[in-house]
Every structure is written in structure tokens, then in C-alpha cells.
Design a protein around this motif. Structure first.
Motif, short mmCIF file in Angstrom:
data_model
loop_
_atom_site.label_atom_id
_atom_site.label_comp_id
_atom_site.label_asym_id
_atom_site.label_seq_id
_atom_site.Cartn_x
_atom_site.Cartn_y
_atom_site.Cartn_z
N ALA A 189 -9.73 -17.65 -2.24
CA ALA A 189 -8.74 -17.14 -1.30
C ALA A 189 -9.11 -15.71 -0.93
CB ALA A 189 -7.33 -17.19 -1.89
N LYS A 190 -8.94 -15.38 0.35
CA LYS A 190 -9.25 -14.04 0.84
C LYS A 190 -8.11 -13.53 1.71
CE LYS A 190 -14.29 -14.04 0.70
NZ LYS A 190 -14.36 -12.83 -0.14
N LEU A 191 -7.83 -12.26 1.58
CA LEU A 191 -6.84 -11.59 2.41
C LEU A 191 -7.56 -10.92 3.57
CD1 LEU A 191 -3.92 -10.56 2.89
CD2 LEU A 191 -4.53 -8.57 1.50
N ILE A 192 -7.18 -11.29 4.80
CA ILE A 192 -7.75 -10.72 6.02
C ILE A 192 -6.72 -9.77 6.61
CG2 ILE A 192 -8.84 -11.20 8.23
CD1 ILE A 192 -10.30 -12.46 5.89
N GLU A 235 -1.57 -5.66 -11.04
CA GLU A 235 -2.01 -4.36 -10.53
C GLU A 235 -3.32 -4.44 -9.77
OE1 GLU A 235 -3.07 -4.98 -14.84
OE2 GLU A 235 -1.24 -5.04 -13.62
N ARG A 236 -4.09 -5.51 -9.92
CA ARG A 236 -5.34 -5.67 -9.17
C ARG A 236 -5.13 -6.40 -7.84
NH1 ARG A 236 -8.81 -8.80 -13.50
NH2 ARG A 236 -6.80 -9.91 -13.53
N SER A 237 -3.95 -6.92 -7.61
CA SER A 237 -3.68 -7.69 -6.40
C SER A 237 -3.32 -6.76 -5.24
CB SER A 237 -2.52 -8.67 -6.65
OG SER A 237 -2.10 -9.27 -5.45
N PRO A 238 -3.76 -7.08 -4.03
CA PRO A 238 -3.37 -6.26 -2.87
C PRO A 238 -1.87 -6.37 -2.55
CG PRO A 238 -4.62 -8.18 -2.18
CD PRO A 238 -4.72 -8.13 -3.66
N PHE A 239 -1.15 -7.32 -3.16
CA PHE A 239 0.30 -7.47 -2.95
C PHE A 239 1.10 -6.79 -4.05
CE2 PHE A 239 -1.55 -11.27 -0.87
CZ PHE A 239 -1.06 -11.07 0.41
N TRP A 240 0.47 -5.93 -4.83
CA TRP A 240 1.13 -5.30 -5.97
C TRP A 240 2.33 -4.46 -5.53
CZ3 TRP A 240 2.03 -5.50 -10.85
CH2 TRP A 240 2.30 -4.39 -11.64
#
Length: 330
Positions: A189-192, A235-240
């Protein structure tokens, strides 16, 4: 404003290459270029490749017969022509087809008094084998491409955010509609999302990995029944730092990629889908699909895309973790 998708729900990428100056590179890899063409163009090239070679060599056979005077001695039994029973361009064309396809009806046959015809026969046999190998190889690869197998790999229409083991998780569901399995299946999965660096550089479509179990091996799937893929928001997630309110205002796209080998053919297959920000449901959970019947498990794909609302905090994962830490300290 409706956001332009980077990847469609069916996996098609909305990227077109323009102003490509080095078009000769497509010809250096002509095999892949022919395989990537649409079916109508591939069939047209397939027909033209054979028809033009038959016409080309048919014309040469006719020129040889005409230059030797075979057409002027059609009824002369004392004359030995280059090709017996060749009386015009149509018969030369038919002889060219018989030579290249090795049909060999026996009515038209080359004689041993025509050295130029023997050389041409060898050239056409060699070139015909090359054309057969190239065109049949292209058609076989095009027919056996595993793209259609990806049509039976389905993704849920929405992704959800809810608690799982007291942690906020972003989840989506994948399933395989066929009885034959995908071997060595793996998910990514990738966040664009657009991004501006600290130096002021603007990156319009920055790609960030979303962990779906790479460290633990959970990204390798045994895809016999539908599975819920979970991305733990830590804490490593871009949705933190993303809360429910911010999620509704954000502009991003989540691209999911499922890869594996087709069990029947052993070829690699890839299925893609994507979720926009308004396709991520906060505070929802997927409904169960699996039930135990008499001696087997049954999957009800009628509820594959169904979700139900569940109590979920509207704060971000960081705030939730801070609240839990304060509670533990108290």
C-alpha cells in the motif's frame, strides 16, 4: 472539487506519456511493443506480416518465371520451367503460400534447372520460419498474459478506520473469486499525496509506503477466503497526526497493489485499486463473510463491501496514545 485519481478503482493508471522524443526505443524492443498493442492492431499486424511476405515472394517467383521465359512456353513440353505449372502471378502467389506454410499440394514444384529458384526457396523457408516464430510468439504471450486473472481479484469499495486491539488501524478487504489460488500472494500500500519539502521543493505526487505487515510477514497472504488488510497507525505512519476532522479535509489517495503467481500458469499477476480521502470511512468495520456449513466454509460475497459503524474516537492516533499514557500513569 473532485480529485483526479492516480489509479482507477479497476487498477488502470491515469498517466499518459507525452512529448516522448526518443521513440526509437520502442522499436528496439519491438517484441514488447507488439505485445502491448491493442488487439485490433495486433491482429492487423499479424495478418499483414503473413500477407506481405506471401505477396513479396510471390512477386519474386513471378519475376523469375517471367525473366526465364517460362510464361512464354506454357504449352511446350520440351521446356523445363523453374516451377512446374506456374502460369501467372496468381499461381506464383499460391506457390509462395505453399512454400512458406509447407502445405505442399504437389501440383506446383520447383525443378533442379533453376539455381536462383533454389536460393529463393531456401531464403523463403528461413524467413518464413522466423516470421512464424516471431508472430506466433507474440500472439501466445498476448493471449497468456495474466491481466485478465486480476479481474477476479476484488478490493472493497471503501477503506475503514477503527480500533483493533485498542489501536487505530486503516483497513481494507481483498478477495479472490476463483477456486484456483494465487500462489505467493503479497500486498503493498502506498500513500499518494502532494508534499513540500523543507527546502521549498514541491512534489506533486509523493509516494509513501504504508506498512501492512512487511516487518512481521503479514503482507504475505494465503488468499483462500477474503482477508482484511490492516495498517496500524503508529508513530511511523503518515496518519499518526490525522484525526477524523482532518481526514475529511485532506486530499490524498491510497494505492493498494496485490501481486502473486497464477497457480494454473505460473505467471505473475498484479491487481491494483485505490481509495480517495472520501472513500475512507472513519468509525466503520467490515461485516463478516465466512460461515461454517456442513463440512466446509462458505463465503458470502454479497456482503463483501458492507461495513457497519462502530464506536471509534475522533481524535488522532497520537492523541489517543497520549491519553492512554496519561491514564496508565494515573
Amino acid at each position: 472539487r473532485k480529485r483526479q485519481r492516480y489509479v482507477e478503482k479497476d487498477g488502470k493508471c491515469n498517466v499518459q506519456h507525452g512529448n516522448v522524443r526518443e521513440t526509437y526505443r520502442y522499436l528496439t524492443d519491438i517484441f514488447t511493443t507488439l505485445v502491448d498493442l491493442k488487439w485490433r492492431f495486433s491482429l492487423l499486424i499479424f495478418i499483414l506480416a503473413y500477407a506481405l511476405t506471401w505477396l513479396f515472394f510471390g512477386l519474386i517467383w513471378w519475376v523469375i518465371a517471367y525473366s526465364r521465359g517460362d510464361l512464354e512456353h506454357l504449352g511446350d513440353h520440351t521446356w523445363t520451367p523453374c516451377v512446374n505449372n506456374l502460369n501467372g502471378f496468381v499461381s506464383a502467389f499460391l506457390f509462395s503460400i505453399e512454400t512458406e506454410t509447407t502445405i505442399g499440394y504437389g501440383h506446383r514444384v520447383i525443378t533442379d534447372t533453376c539455381p536462383e529458384g533454389i536460393v529463393l526457396l531456401l531464403l523463403q523457408a528461413i524467413l518464413g520460419s522466423m516470421v512464424n516464430a516471431f508472430m506466433v510468439g507474440c500472439m501466445f504471450v498476448k493471449i497468456s498474459q495474466p491481466n485478465k486473472r486480476a479481474e477476479t481479484l476484488v478490493f472493497s469499495s471503501h477503506a475503514v478506520v477503527s480500533l483493533r486491539d485498542d489501536r487505530l488501524c486503516l483497513m481494507f478487504r481483498v478477495g479472490d473469486l476463483r477456486d484456483s489460488h494465487i500462489v505467493e500472494a503479497s500486498i503493498r500500500a502506498k500513500l499518494i499525496q502532494s508534499k513540500q519539502t523543507q527546502e521549498g521543493e514541491f512534489i506533486p505526487l509523493d509516494q509513501t509506503d504504508l506498512s501492512v505487515g512487511f516487518e512481521t510477514g503479514d503482507d504475505r497472504l494465503f488468499l483462500v477466503s477474503p482477508l482484511i488488510i490492516s495498517h496500524e497507525i503508529d508513530e511511523r505512519s503518515p496518519f499518526w497526526d490525522v484525526s477524523r476532522g482532518q481526514l475529511e479535509r485532506d486530499d490524498f489517495e491510497i494505492v493498494v497493489i496485490l501481486e502473486g503467481m497464477v497457480e494454473a500458469t505460473g505467471m505473475t499477476c498484479q491487481a491494483r485499486s485505490s481509495y480517495l480521502a472520501d472513500e475512507v470511512l472513519w468509525g466503520h468495520r467490515f461485516t463478516p463473510l465466512l460461515s461454517l456449513e456442513e463440512g466446509f466454509y462458505e463465503v458470502d460475497y454479497g456482503g463483501f463491501h458492507h461495513t457497519v459503524p462502530v464506536p471509534t474516537p475522533a481524535c488522532s492516533a497520537r492523541q489517543l496514545a497520549a491519553a492512554a499514557a496519561r491514564r496508565d500513569a494515573h
